[in-house]
Motif scaffolding. Structure first.
Motif, PDB file in Angstrom:
ATOM      1  N   SER A  45      -4.377 -14.194   0.517  1.00  0.00           N
ATOM      2  CA  SER A  45      -4.483 -13.972  -0.600  1.00  0.00           C
ATOM      3  C   SER A  45      -3.865 -12.389   0.527  1.00  0.00           C
ATOM      4  O   SER A  45      -4.950 -11.520   1.539  1.00  0.00           O
ATOM      5  CB  SER A  45      -5.335 -13.709  -1.088  1.00  0.00           C
ATOM      6  N   SER A  46      -3.184 -11.331  -0.821  1.00  0.00           N
ATOM      7  CA  SER A  46      -2.370 -10.429  -0.504  1.00  0.00           C
ATOM      8  C   SER A  46      -2.920  -9.196  -1.148  1.00  0.00           C
ATOM      9  O   SER A  46      -1.912  -7.794  -1.084  1.00  0.00           O
ATOM     10  CB  SER A  46      -0.941 -10.510   0.123  1.00  0.00           C
ATOM     11  N   GLN A  47      -3.703  -9.552  -2.069  1.00  0.00           N
ATOM     12  CA  GLN A  47      -4.428  -8.062  -3.207  1.00  0.00           C
ATOM     13  C   GLN A  47      -4.387  -6.910  -2.554  1.00  0.00           C
ATOM     14  O   GLN A  47      -5.012  -6.809  -1.326  1.00  0.00           O
ATOM     15  CB  GLN A  47      -5.365  -8.986  -3.384  1.00  0.00           C
ATOM     16  N   GLY A  48      -4.127  -5.967  -3.088  1.00  0.00           N
ATOM     17  CA  GLY A  48      -3.558  -4.768  -2.712  1.00  0.00           C
ATOM     18  C   GLY A  48      -3.017  -4.314  -1.621  1.00  0.00           C
ATOM     19  O   GLY A  48      -2.210  -2.637  -1.482  1.00  0.00           O
ATOM     20  N   TYR A  49      -1.725  -5.164  -1.503  1.00  0.00           N
ATOM     21  CA  TYR A  49      -0.549  -4.975  -0.484  1.00  0.00           C
ATOM     22  C   TYR A  49       0.709  -5.153  -0.861  1.00  0.00           C
ATOM     23  O   TYR A  49       0.486  -5.737  -2.796  1.00  0.00           O
ATOM     24  CB  TYR A  49      -0.874  -5.702   0.438  1.00  0.00           C
ATOM     25  N   ALA A  50       1.587  -4.802  -0.483  1.00  0.00           N
ATOM     26  CA  ALA A  50       3.099  -4.455  -1.612  1.00  0.00           C
ATOM     27  C   ALA A  50       4.328  -6.255  -1.252  1.00  0.00           C
ATOM     28  O   ALA A  50       3.307  -6.460  -0.388  1.00  0.00           O
ATOM     29  CB  ALA A  50       3.788  -3.247  -1.002  1.00  0.00           C
ATOM     30  N   ASP A  62      16.288   3.654   8.091  1.00  0.00           N
ATOM     31  CA  ASP A  62      14.617   3.984   7.607  1.00  0.00           C
ATOM     32  C   ASP A  62      13.882   2.476   7.519  1.00  0.00           C
ATOM     33  O   ASP A  62      12.531   2.269   7.949  1.00  0.00           O
ATOM     34  CB  ASP A  62      14.342   4.186   5.471  1.00  0.00           C
ATOM     35  N   ASP A  63      14.728   1.108   7.382  1.00  0.00           N
ATOM     36  CA  ASP A  63      13.875  -0.271   7.114  1.00  0.00           C
ATOM     37  C   ASP A  63      14.008  -0.899   8.651  1.00  0.00           C
ATOM     38  O   ASP A  63      13.527  -1.545   8.916  1.00  0.00           O
ATOM     39  CB  ASP A  63      14.461  -0.933   6.286  1.00  0.00           C
ATOM     40  N   HIS A  64      14.957   0.191   9.830  1.00  0.00           N
ATOM     41  CA  HIS A  64      14.237  -0.055  11.199  1.00  0.00           C
ATOM     42  C   HIS A  64      13.146   0.198  11.689  1.00  0.00           C
ATOM     43  O   HIS A  64      12.482  -0.343  12.376  1.00  0.00           O
ATOM     44  CB  HIS A  64      15.818   0.542  12.013  1.00  0.00           C
ATOM     45  N   GLY A  65      12.143   0.644  10.682  1.00  0.00           N
ATOM     46  CA  GLY A  65      10.794   1.755  10.705  1.00  0.00           C
ATOM     47  C   GLY A  65       9.769   0.729  10.192  1.00  0.00           C
ATOM     48  O   GLY A  65      10.237  -0.414   9.631  1.00  0.00           O
ATOM     49  N   PRO A  66       8.626   1.274  10.296  1.00  0.00           N
ATOM     50  CA  PRO A  66       7.895   0.379   9.832  1.00  0.00           C
ATOM     51  C   PRO A  66       7.726   0.002   8.390  1.00  0.00           C
ATOM     52  O   PRO A  66       7.391   1.805   7.346  1.00  0.00           O
ATOM     53  CB  PRO A  66       6.007   1.723  10.775  1.00  0.00           C
ATOM     54  N   HIS A  67       6.695  -0.685   7.712  1.00  0.00           N
ATOM     55  CA  HIS A  67       5.780  -0.791   6.357  1.00  0.00           C
ATOM     56  C   HIS A  67       4.776  -0.741   5.826  1.00  0.00           C
ATOM     57  O   HIS A  67       4.150  -2.414   6.131  1.00  0.00           O
ATOM     58  CB  HIS A  67       6.955  -1.837   5.816  1.00  0.00           C
ATOM     59  N   PRO A  68       4.213   0.117   6.529  1.00  0.00           N
ATOM     60  CA  PRO A  68       2.758  -0.184   6.308  1.00  0.00           C
ATOM     61  C   PRO A  68       2.080  -0.241   5.272  1.00  0.00           C
ATOM     62  O   PRO A  68       1.209  -0.338   5.460  1.00  0.00           O
ATOM     63  CB  PRO A  68       1.964   1.541   6.844  1.00  0.00           C
ATOM     64  N   ASP A  69       2.885  -0.810   4.253  1.00  0.00           N
ATOM     65  CA  ASP A  69       2.187  -0.617   2.933  1.00  0.00           C
ATOM     66  C   ASP A  69       2.616  -2.745   2.880  1.00  0.00           C
ATOM     67  O   ASP A  69       1.693  -2.992   1.932  1.00  0.00           O
ATOM     68  CB  ASP A  69       3.146  -0.122   1.604  1.00  0.00           C
ATOM     69  N   PHE A  70       2.866  -3.166   3.392  1.00  0.00           N
ATOM     70  CA  PHE A  70       2.969  -4.784   4.151  1.00  0.00           C
ATOM     71  C   PHE A  70       1.840  -4.648   4.672  1.00  0.00           C
ATOM     72  O   PHE A  70       1.897  -4.151   6.075  1.00  0.00           O
ATOM     73  CB  PHE A  70       4.594  -5.123   3.873  1.00  0.00           C
ATOM     74  N   ARG A  97       3.459  -6.212  13.763  1.00  0.00           N
ATOM     75  CA  ARG A  97       2.271  -4.538  13.252  1.00  0.00           C
ATOM     76  C   ARG A  97       1.471  -5.639  12.044  1.00  0.00           C
ATOM     77  O   ARG A  97       2.167  -6.456  11.621  1.00  0.00           O
ATOM     78  CB  ARG A  97       3.146  -3.498  12.504  1.00  0.00           C
ATOM     79  N   GLN A  98       0.215  -5.172  12.263  1.00  0.00           N
ATOM     80  CA  GLN A  98      -0.599  -6.100  11.175  1.00  0.00           C
ATOM     81  C   GLN A  98      -1.672  -4.839  10.939  1.00  0.00           C
ATOM     82  O   GLN A  98      -2.482  -4.106  11.502  1.00  0.00           O
ATOM     83  CB  GLN A  98      -1.302  -7.326  11.422  1.00  0.00           C
ATOM     84  N   ALA A  99      -1.504  -4.696   9.038  1.00  0.00           N
ATOM     85  CA  ALA A  99      -2.250  -3.485   8.684  1.00  0.00           C
ATOM     86  C   ALA A  99      -4.037  -4.170   8.753  1.00  0.00           C
ATOM     87  O   ALA A  99      -3.885  -5.575   7.981  1.00  0.00           O
ATOM     88  CB  ALA A  99      -1.892  -3.579   7.196  1.00  0.00           C
ATOM     89  N   GLY A 152       0.276   3.097  11.125  1.00  0.00           N
ATOM     90  CA  GLY A 152       1.688   2.194  10.216  1.00  0.00           C
ATOM     91  C   GLY A 152       3.185   3.009  10.867  1.00  0.00           C
ATOM     92  O   GLY A 152       3.362   2.774  10.931  1.00  0.00           O
ATOM     93  N   VAL A 153       3.189   4.706  10.852  1.00  0.00           N
ATOM     94  CA  VAL A 153       4.026   6.055  10.975  1.00  0.00           C
ATOM     95  C   VAL A 153       3.476   6.192  11.471  1.00  0.00           C
ATOM     96  O   VAL A 153       2.487   7.296  11.647  1.00  0.00           O
ATOM     97  CB  VAL A 153       4.211   5.997   9.646  1.00  0.00           C
ATOM     98  N   PRO A 154       4.246   6.341  13.358  1.00  0.00           N
ATOM     99  CA  PRO A 154       4.142   7.425  14.678  1.00  0.00           C
ATOM    100  C   PRO A 154       3.718   8.202  13.844  1.00  0.00           C
ATOM    101  O   PRO A 154       4.930   9.035  13.270  1.00  0.00           O
ATOM    102  CB  PRO A 154       5.274   6.728  15.434  1.00  0.00           C
ATOM    103  N   LEU A 155       3.347   9.760  14.394  1.00  0.00           N
ATOM    104  CA  LEU A 155       2.843  11.396  13.883  1.00  0.00           C
ATOM    105  C   LEU A 155       4.377  11.849  15.391  1.00  0.00           C
ATOM    106  O   LEU A 155       3.334  11.481  16.802  1.00  0.00           O
ATOM    107  CB  LEU A 155       1.589  11.597  14.001  1.00  0.00           C
ATOM    108  N   PRO A 156       5.009  12.432  15.183  1.00  0.00           N
ATOM    109  CA  PRO A 156       5.803  12.683  16.454  1.00  0.00           C
ATOM    110  C   PRO A 156       5.574  14.055  17.176  1.00  0.00           C
ATOM    111  O   PRO A 156       5.958  14.015  18.680  1.00  0.00           O
ATOM    112  CB  PRO A 156       6.727  13.944  15.693  1.00  0.00           C
TER     113      PRO A 156
END
Length: 406
Positions: A45-50, A62-70, A97-99, A152-156
């Motif tokens: 089940s993927s409830q709560g995710y995009a 942008d889509d070359h980067g991560p999608h932390p909502d998935f 990557r896995q949330a 999910g998104v690295p901090l610069p």
């Protein structure tokens, strides 16, 4: 490429590395085949995710980067190479990557990012990262695996053990990295890449440093980048860069060798990739001598009548894509072999009536078992005409869910 961390359990300590060769080594893993969560938990089940959808537009870079909502995501590269003597080699490099849990809202995600920015420690991380590398030559098949925790998104302004940045493009775990070399504003960030990875096991060091240059466009699979994976509607956002020319060097068995060849990069993300009853897959990426490319997969289970689910993409030399549904091709195993105790199909018949093609696809070596946390088979294949045996191309094959005989 459709693999991730669903069945890995807790990640090892950050920075740890496991290695194996030809199914032997420190990582034994556990085969995961079927169950209510599907192969490797990818039908859970993927409830709560995009959710991936045909209505989700793709945006580059942008889509070359991560999608932390998935929940799950990967950057996956394979290459068919040869040395100066024409001897074939194969390499794989993948970052997963896995949330760890859904991001409940934009506000809570921002708060989580602030907590990580405040340097709360290595355990204040919302993502697990895993990387695989493999280098194959003849009977040699060297494999390494690494893990990390991160965001999910690295901090610069922060040093992180693993992550992906879209601008400028960079994907890494420790010193394994895939990074953009593009400097002109008119092209895509993935047009020119450098790949670097190395490891060491009981047989010594191995690795590669390669440069990749795209000779064609990015390719969207399925419906505008949505690739359906079962009759129930599960799927992923999926695009590729299948047009790379490669040059560089590999090191293996105490030698550094110059190589050239072709490579294929896959980008995929999802929150529920499979349906619950799908037990594994057979996935092909082929460079044909005509200049065309072909991606095709067979998911075992999940079809409309409880049969297999087939899909793919026919890609012209110019990068024009024709989606392939189950009635557009057939994909049938012809011969099996033992790989680290697993019985796997190593020769296939692929028929494409619209393209007037009937192809034999054969593994160059049967011993390409990846004895990683989620074990699978991954290796180079040769493509020939089924009737005449004439060469038609080369590529890569991944197979998952094949358990050891009881």
């Amino acid at each position: 490429m459709l693999l991730l961390l669903g069945a890995c359990g807790p990640a090892p300590d950050p920075g740890s590395e496991t290695r194996s060769e030809s199914g032997q080594g420190a990582v034994t893993g556990t085969d995961v085949s079927s169950g209510r969560a599907g192969f490797a938990g990818l039908g859970a089940s993927s409830q709560g995710y995009a959710h991936a959808s045909p209505d989700t537009p793709l945006h580059f870079p942008d889509d070359h980067g991560p999608h932390p909502d998935f929940r799950i995501e990967w950057w996956y590269l394979t290459a068919n190479l040869e040395n100066a003597d024409g001897e074939p080699l194969g390499i794989q490099w993948t970052l997963f990557r896995q949330a760890q849990q859904p991001r409940a809202s934009d506000a809570s995600a921002a708060i989580a990012d602030l907590g990580i920015r405040s340097n709360a420690g290595p355990w204040a991380a919302d993502q697990l990262w895993m990387a695989h590398m493999a280098l194959s030559l003849g009977e040699h098949h060297r494999v390494a695996e690494r893990f990390a925790r991160g965001t999910g998104v690295p901090l610069p302004d922060a040093e992180q053990q693993a992550g992906v940045m879209a601008r400028p493009f960079r994907a890494w775990l420790d010193d394994w990295r895939l990074e953009s070399l593009s400097t002109h504003s008119g092209g895509d960030a993935l047009d020119r890449l450098r790949l670097m990875a190395q490891a060491e096991d009981e047989k010594g060091p191995f690795g590669y440093q390669l440069e990749l240059e795209a000779e064609g466009p990015l390719v969207r699979h399925g419906i505008r980048g949505f690739s359906q994976k079962s009759a129930d509607g599960q799927g992923s956002m999926y695009y590729s860069q299948p047009f790379y020319r490669v040059s560089g060097e590999v090191w293996l068995n105490g030698e550094r060798v110059a190589v050239v060849g072709r490579a294929w990069l896959d980008r995929e993300w999802s929150s529920q990739l499979l349906s619950a009853g799908q037990t594994g897959w057979d996935w092909f990426s082929l460079h044909l001598d005509s200049g065309a490319r072909l991606m095709a997969f067979r998911l075992r289970g999940g079809g409309a009548n409880h049969d297999d689910y087939l899909s793919g993409s026919w890609i012209t030399p110019a990068g024009e894509v024709t989606p392939l549904t189950a009635d557009a091709f057939t994909l049938v195993p012809q011969a099996f072999a033992n790989a680290a105790g697993h019985r796997v199909p190593v020769r296939w018949r692929l028929t494409l009536p619209e393209q007037n093609l009937e192809l034999e696809i054969a593994a160059r070596h049967a011993n390409r078992w990846m004895n990683t946390s989620v074990p699978y088979w991954e290796g180079a294949v040769s493509v020939t005409d089924a009737a005449s045996g004439a060469p038609r191309g080369q590529g890569y094959l991944e197979m998952t869910g094949y358990t050891k005989p009881r």
